[in-house]
Design an enzyme around this catalytic site. Structure first.
Site, mmCIF file in Angstrom:
data_model
loop_
_atom_site.group_PDB
_atom_site.id
_atom_site.type_symbol
_atom_site.label_atom_id
_atom_site.label_comp_id
_atom_site.label_asym_id
_atom_site.label_seq_id
_atom_site.Cartn_x
_atom_site.Cartn_y
_atom_site.Cartn_z
ATOM 1 N N CYS A 16 -20.385 19.577 14.071
ATOM 2 C CA CYS A 16 -17.907 19.237 14.609
ATOM 3 C C CYS A 16 -17.078 20.907 14.722
ATOM 4 C CB CYS A 16 -18.228 18.322 13.743
ATOM 5 S SG CYS A 16 -16.386 17.858 12.972
ATOM 6 N N ASP A 315 11.701 23.087 13.035
ATOM 7 C CA ASP A 315 10.300 22.728 12.728
ATOM 8 C C ASP A 315 9.519 22.778 14.431
ATOM 9 O OD1 ASP A 315 7.789 21.954 11.525
ATOM 10 O OD2 ASP A 315 8.640 20.071 11.141
ATOM 11 N N CYS A 342 3.905 25.464 11.806
ATOM 12 C CA CYS A 342 2.461 24.854 11.211
ATOM 13 C C CYS A 342 1.900 26.019 11.915
ATOM 14 C CB CYS A 342 2.215 23.444 12.086
ATOM 15 S SG CYS A 342 2.667 23.853 13.933
#
Ligand code: SAH
Length: 414
Positions: A16, A315, A342
């Protein structure tokens, strides 16, 4: 579960690649993220301690699985093996919401019993490509999105009925049509098969409507801490005009609205803006306005008109902000900028620009929004310095900083 446990075994982990930090204790993961943030942003000031999770498991409120078949013809689902389109069959995942995982298992079972074709990328035949489940952790409301290449879904009413019979918490089922072959999971067209086409969740005491294509933070436990810090850094007194740039469904601006005079939000995704406008109405918030568009263009327009803002929340996506946005913001000269990111790497570039143009970084705090992965989220406070006296060292804590400012003001009065 003990967050300091060194290894959590996951059957899909070898292929994964989602949990890069599997096998590393949670404490060590936090230490790595702290160091990473310090490496990128430490030059601007002290990096405060990273905010971790008490229970760093099953935190994702949005679960996406690609659909396929194994060699025996059974329907399988999971994420893609890194850099491929090979599905890694996943039944239990450390990060994904458990209820959403169960719903995906039922979807797989029903796709088989209803004999609905799974899309095959090689042959180009078949119908359904992905399934996406979103769950409001506070409300328990669930949205199921079936992503298919065609708007024609056989036995759709019976399929939905059977799905809801097993999972009555499902509030809406959407068929999303995506016949393109890009890395985007969702196509542009949404057809509501059941319910209202959206779900609601509660965050920081506000109720938010979430549409299938709108961005909504995926770890609500950590998002609450992040937003509370961002709003605290904004230092609002009730008189400020606040901009919420890259606002998504308006979450930050709406959570801050009772401490500001006006909130102005801007966001590129039109569906998210619609959600933000409805969200302000549903929360009886009358001092917030939301606009669709590119944040850079919007700010440039505001700056050209001579509009001002006292505080800007920004953001941006992983690519960071733009020079256009920052130039317009600098022209509007807000007292404080609360920059949530982020991707601290692009944030570092943007901080470099802003600190060359009249701003000083006052606070830097990392947040772990994605345990077991390398991602780290940061919240930075920047302040405009009006004159040399304001140019105090950035290592000062905000309280010390204001104490000095107050003392200076007192001296001037005397
Ligand atoms: N502040 C929100 C959303 C953050 S994610 C929250 O916390 O939920 C970043 C958002 O920026 C996304 O909603 C994305 O659609 C939006 N976006 C991306 N590029 C943009 C641009 N150029 N102008 C305005 N918004 C943009």
């Amino acid at each position: 579960m003990d967050k300091n446990e060194t290894t959590k075994i996951c059957s899909a982990s070898k292929k994964c690649g989602g949990c890069r930090y599997l096998g590393i204790s949670y404490k060590e993961q936090l230490r790595k993220k702290q160091k990473y943030t310090e490496g990128l942003l430490g030059g601007y000031g002290k990096v405060l301690d990273i905010e971790g999770m008490d229970e760093p498991y099953y935190y994702r409120n949005k679960v996406h699985h690609a659909l396929g078949r194994d060699k025996k013809g059974n329907v399988i689902s999971g994420s893609y093996e890194e850099s491929t389109h090979k599905i890694v069959p996943t039944d239990t995942c450390l990060l994904e919401d458990k209820v959403s995982g169960e719903i995906i298992r039922t979807v797989r079972k029903l796709l088989t019993s209803f004999k609905i074709q799974i899309f095959n990328e090689k042959s180009g035949y078949g119908l359904v490509r992905h399934v996406l489940v979103r769950r409001g952790f506070a409300t328990g409301e669930v949205m199921v999105v079936l992503i298919a290449v065609s708007p024609v879904f056989p036995s759709k009413n019976n399929f939905v009925k059977a799905l809801r019979k097993e999972h009555p918490e499902i509030k809406t089922v959407i068929l999303n049509v995506n016949d393109r072959f890009t890395s985007m999971v969702l196509g542009k067209r949404n057809i509501t098969l059941y319910g209202d086409g959206y779900i609601s969740d509660i965050l920081c005491g506000r109720r938010f409507r979430i549409s299938p294509s709108s961005f909504y933070q995926i770890n609500p436990v950590q998002t609450k801490k992040l937003y509370e810090t961002a709003i605290e850094y904004a230092g609002l007194t009730g008189n400020e005009t606040v901009i919420d740039a890259y606002c998504g469904i308006g979450t930050i601006g709406l959570c801050a609205s009772d401490r500001a005079a006006h909130v102005i939000g801007v966001e590129l995704n039109k569906d998210a803006v619609k959600d933000a406008i409805i969200n302000s109405k549903e929360n009886k918030i009358s001092n917030a306005r939301f606009y669709p568009g590119d944040a850079g263009e919007f700010m440039t327009g505001m700056a050209a008109k001579g509009d001002r803002a006292d505080v800007v929340f920004m953001d941006p996506p992983r690519s960071g902000s733009t020079k256009e946005f920052m130039d317009a913001m600098i022209k509007m000269s807000p007292d404080r900028i609360v920059y949530i990111s982020c991707n601290p790497a692009t944030q570092a570039d943007d901080l470099q620009y802003l600190t060359k143009h009249g701003y000083k970084v006052r606070k830097i705090k990392p947040f772990d929004l994605f345990p077991w992965t390398e991602h780290v989220e940061t919240c930075c406070l920047l302040e405009r310095f009006r004159n040399a006296k304001d140019h105090v060292t950035f290592t000062l804590d905000m309280e010390d900083y204001y104490r000095i400012k107050d003392a200076e003001a007192d001296k001037e009065k005397r």
